[in-house]
Design an enzyme around this catalytic site. Structure first.
Site, PDB file in Angstrom:
ATOM      1  N   ASN A   1       0.827  -1.221   0.000  1.00  0.00           N
ATOM      2  CA  ASN A   1       0.000   0.000   0.000  1.00  0.00           C
ATOM      3  C   ASN A   1       0.858   1.267   0.000  1.00  0.00           C
ATOM      4  O   ASN A   1       0.466   2.279  -0.576  1.00  0.00           O
ATOM      5  CB  ASN A   1      -0.970  -0.011   1.189  1.00  0.00           C
TER       6      ASN A   1
ATOM      7  N   LEU B   1       0.633  -2.172  12.591  1.00  0.00           N
ATOM      8  CA  LEU B   1      -0.097  -3.087  13.475  1.00  0.00           C
ATOM      9  C   LEU B   1      -0.086  -2.698  14.950  1.00  0.00           C
ATOM     10  O   LEU B   1      -0.585  -3.429  15.789  1.00  0.00           O
ATOM     11  CB  LEU B   1       0.446  -4.508  13.300  1.00  0.00           C
TER      12      LEU B   1
ATOM     13  N   ILE C   1      -1.282   3.834  17.968  1.00  0.00           N
ATOM     14  CA  ILE C   1      -0.592   5.132  17.965  1.00  0.00           C
ATOM     15  C   ILE C   1      -0.732   5.730  19.368  1.00  0.00           C
ATOM     16  O   ILE C   1      -1.839   5.740  19.931  1.00  0.00           O
ATOM     17  CB  ILE C   1      -1.235   6.066  16.903  1.00  0.00           C
TER      18      ILE C   1
ATOM     19  N   HIS D   1      -8.110  -0.704   6.772  1.00  0.00           N
ATOM     20  CA  HIS D   1      -8.435  -2.009   7.356  1.00  0.00           C
ATOM     21  C   HIS D   1      -8.966  -2.927   6.258  1.00  0.00           C
ATOM     22  O   HIS D   1      -9.821  -2.518   5.464  1.00  0.00           O
ATOM     23  CB  HIS D   1      -9.489  -1.838   8.464  1.00  0.00           C
TER      24      HIS D   1
HETATM   25  C1  GAR Z   1      -3.192  -4.478   4.293  1.00  0.00           C
HETATM   26  O1  GAR Z   1      -4.073  -5.449   3.790  1.00  0.00           O
HETATM   27  C2  GAR Z   1      -3.873  -3.659   5.369  1.00  0.00           C
HETATM   28  O2  GAR Z   1      -5.241  -3.470   5.150  1.00  0.00           O
HETATM   29  C3  GAR Z   1      -3.657  -4.528   6.581  1.00  0.00           C
HETATM   30  O3  GAR Z   1      -2.334  -4.978   6.450  1.00  0.00           O
HETATM   31  C4  GAR Z   1      -2.047  -5.139   5.059  1.00  0.00           C
HETATM   32  C5  GAR Z   1      -0.726  -4.494   4.768  1.00  0.00           C
HETATM   33  O4  GAR Z   1      -0.295  -4.829   3.491  1.00  0.00           O
HETATM   34  N1  GAR Z   1      -3.866  -3.784   7.781  1.00  0.00           N
HETATM   35  C6  GAR Z   1      -4.413  -4.332   8.856  1.00  0.00           C
HETATM   36  O5  GAR Z   1      -4.751  -5.497   8.925  1.00  0.00           O
HETATM   37  C7  GAR Z   1      -4.621  -3.374  10.023  1.00  0.00           C
HETATM   38  N2  GAR Z   1      -5.550  -3.913  10.962  1.00  0.00           N
HETATM   39  P1  GAR Z   1       0.921  -4.055   2.797  1.00  0.00           P
HETATM   40  O6  GAR Z   1       2.060  -4.054   3.805  1.00  0.00           O
HETATM   41  O7  GAR Z   1       1.234  -4.848   1.583  1.00  0.00           O
HETATM   42  O8  GAR Z   1       0.455  -2.655   2.478  1.00  0.00           O
END
Ligand code: GAR
Length: 201
Positions: free
Chosen positions: A13, A85, A88, A104
């Site tokens: 992301n 994760l 903050i 999320h």
């Molecule tokens: C993403 O799917 C995001 O939505 C999730 O972690 C992944 C990170 O992917 N976030 C959570 O689960 C927060 N509760 P990335 O490192 O490839 O961006």
């Protein structure tokens, strides 16, 4: 608009933000923060000449203590949690009210809370047998996944065979949704009216 991005994992992301055509010239990623020293996403930041900061695993550590100061110096307008994760710290949440957003990988308020991240979310979604999942971008408050929802997008998962398949479909949507919301912030098109978050035309 100056932003910082917080990450814990692979950083797809973060990459979507940096590669977004609609964000070119609109935003500048001033720094990338992670709780983990060898976070994969740091490589993406470094390849884009963006400074990285390690916060440490728990809020007592030096990285967290310096966080407020570093953010002040960078003069940022938005904090983006893109797969971060940890919670903050409260003082930052208060100081940057409605200026911290989180992504999320499900439709909040379902499948949320401590321990609900990454593939764990998709496993819970799969096992519940819901037919629709999706992605949510929301404001961050002092607990996991409870801040006001800014935008959500659904994904049909009625025909999936595994949590991994759900993850793949949702991730595709996330890569569009997060840059979209950041762009709206840059355009000053996001407001809280009557207790609801509104995206102005
Ligand atoms: C993403 O799917 C995001 O939505 C999730 O972690 C992944 C990170 O992917 N976030 C959570 O689960 C927060 N509760 P990335 O490192 O490839 O961006």
């Amino acid at each position: 608009m100056k932003i910082v991005v917080f990450v814990s994992g692979r950083g797809s992301n973060l990459r979507a933000i940096l590669d977004s055509r609609e964000l070119k010239g609109k935003i500048e990623v001033k720094a990338v923060f992670s709780d983990r020293e060898n976070c994969k996403a740091f490589r993406i930041a470094e390849n884009n000449s963006i400074n990285t900061y390690t916060l440490g695993e728990n809020p007592g550590q030096t990285g967290y203590k310096n966080l407020s100061h570093v953010l002040n110096q960078l003069n940022i307008e938005l904090i983006v949690l893109a797969g971060f994760l940890k919670l903050i710290p409260d003082e930052i949440v208060k100081k940057y009210k409605n200026k911290i957003i989180n992504l999320h990988p499900a439709l909040l308020p379902s499948f949320s809370g401590k321990g609900m991240y990454g593939i764990h979310v998709h496993e819970a979604v799969f096992n519940s047998s819901v037919k629709v999942s999706g992605a949510t971008v929301h404001f961050v408050d002092s607990t996991y996944d409870t801040g006001k929802i800014i935008v959500q997008k659904c994904v049909d998962i009625s025909d999936v065979n595994s949590p991994e398949e759900i993850a793949q479909r949702v991730l595709k949507v996330e890569h569009q949704l997060l840059p979209f919301v950041i762009g709206k912030f840059a355009d000053k098109k996001i407001e809280v009216i009557n207790n609801r978050v509104v995206i102005l035309e």
